[in-house]
Design an enzyme around this catalytic site. Sequence first.
Site, short mmCIF file in Angstrom:
data_model
loop_
_atom_site.label_atom_id
_atom_site.label_comp_id
_atom_site.label_asym_id
_atom_site.label_seq_id
_atom_site.Cartn_x
_atom_site.Cartn_y
_atom_site.Cartn_z
N GLU A 1 -6.71 4.79 7.95
CA GLU A 1 -6.50 6.21 7.63
C GLU A 1 -7.76 6.79 6.97
O GLU A 1 -8.10 7.95 7.18
CB GLU A 1 -5.26 6.36 6.74
CG GLU A 1 -3.99 6.14 7.57
CD GLU A 1 -2.80 5.61 6.79
OE1 GLU A 1 -2.79 5.67 5.55
OE2 GLU A 1 -1.86 5.12 7.46
N ASN B 1 0.88 -1.17 0.00
CA ASN B 1 0.00 0.00 0.00
C ASN B 1 0.91 1.22 0.00
O ASN B 1 1.46 1.59 1.03
CB ASN B 1 -0.90 -0.02 1.25
CG ASN B 1 -1.71 1.25 1.39
OD1 ASN B 1 -1.77 2.07 0.47
ND2 ASN B 1 -2.35 1.43 2.53
N GLY C 1 2.80 2.56 10.79
CA GLY C 1 3.73 3.67 10.61
C GLY C 1 4.45 4.07 11.88
O GLY C 1 5.09 5.12 11.94
N LYS D 1 0.24 4.22 -0.27
CA LYS D 1 -0.37 5.44 0.30
C LYS D 1 -0.09 6.63 -0.65
O LYS D 1 -0.03 6.42 -1.86
CB LYS D 1 0.12 5.66 1.73
CG LYS D 1 -0.11 4.39 2.59
CD LYS D 1 0.10 4.58 4.06
CE LYS D 1 -0.14 3.25 4.77
NZ LYS D 1 0.00 3.35 6.23
N HIS E 1 -9.43 1.21 5.07
CA HIS E 1 -8.14 1.43 5.74
C HIS E 1 -8.36 2.38 6.92
O HIS E 1 -9.16 3.31 6.83
CB HIS E 1 -7.12 2.02 4.75
CG HIS E 1 -5.73 1.99 5.31
ND1 HIS E 1 -5.29 2.93 6.21
CD2 HIS E 1 -4.71 1.12 5.13
CE1 HIS E 1 -4.04 2.63 6.56
NE2 HIS E 1 -3.67 1.55 5.92
N GLU F 1 -5.06 -4.75 10.69
CA GLU F 1 -4.08 -3.68 10.85
C GLU F 1 -4.32 -2.94 12.16
O GLU F 1 -5.13 -2.00 12.20
CB GLU F 1 -4.17 -2.69 9.68
CG GLU F 1 -3.87 -3.31 8.33
CD GLU F 1 -3.31 -2.29 7.35
OE1 GLU F 1 -2.27 -2.57 6.75
OE2 GLU F 1 -3.90 -1.19 7.21
N SER G 1 3.79 -1.86 10.35
CA SER G 1 5.26 -1.91 10.55
C SER G 1 5.85 -3.27 10.23
O SER G 1 6.80 -3.72 10.87
CB SER G 1 5.61 -1.48 11.99
OG SER G 1 5.20 -0.16 12.22
#
Length: 254
Positions: A97, A9, A173, A11, A95, A167, A212
Amino acid sequence: MRRFLVAGNWKMNGDSAANAALVAGIIAGLEASDGVDVLVCPPYPYLAAVAAQVSDSSLLLGAQSVSEHTAGAFTGEVAPAMLQEIGCRYVIVGHSERRALYGETSEQVAAKFQAAQDAGLTPILCVGESLEEREAMATESVIAGQVAAVVAVSGVDAFASAVIAYEPVWAIGTGEVATPEQAQDAHFHIRGLLAAENADVAANLQILYGGSMKGENAPGLLSMPDIDGGLIGGASLKSADFLAIVNAGVEAVR
Ligand code: 13P
């Protein structure tokens, strides 16, 4: 047997030159990736160029998000059929985010999941708890709610042609990776949620870990019985880093 899937991904990263080099590097390393499916999810503007670049390879293409609508007055949105037409096979939905920064609700995510499948795309449904939720021992109930929202719209059988990515938000991150045991517990829980209604669908469902994940921690994660691959952010932006995770999958298959 479930195959491994290692998905990048990207991003909101990259440009034409960097993407071309990244994809060329991944494709060059794919010759040794027997038994592992490998997918990249670039930003929308680059999908068509990457589609052309991967067309003679086994590298798969997906998008990072999609509209729940098929067409019409939805400025800035991208329809599932558009992604399908330019060569995407997968699309990430829900996701964290998107949920946290753009207010996507579980109901909206469920609509996107269904719209993606209607257009022939395989949705990768992201689920996972925040740090506060984990500390409040709510991990399983949060995941159950996120999965249930999709089951309510599409049914359990829809997961015969879908992927789930676990996730944990606190691991995205941050450099802080879930331990193999923490991830395995969550994956086992997710598979059990679906198994209660359809054991075959649950047994065949690919459940990816994301947060991560890197070459160093991938072998431990991928050795777990319910972890079927990874959804990779930062480490998907350099071909050597990404291929290290692909290779961990190849080793885990053997
Ligand atoms: P990182 O691998 O950068 O933690 O991102 C994970 C992720 O969000 C993939 O979708």
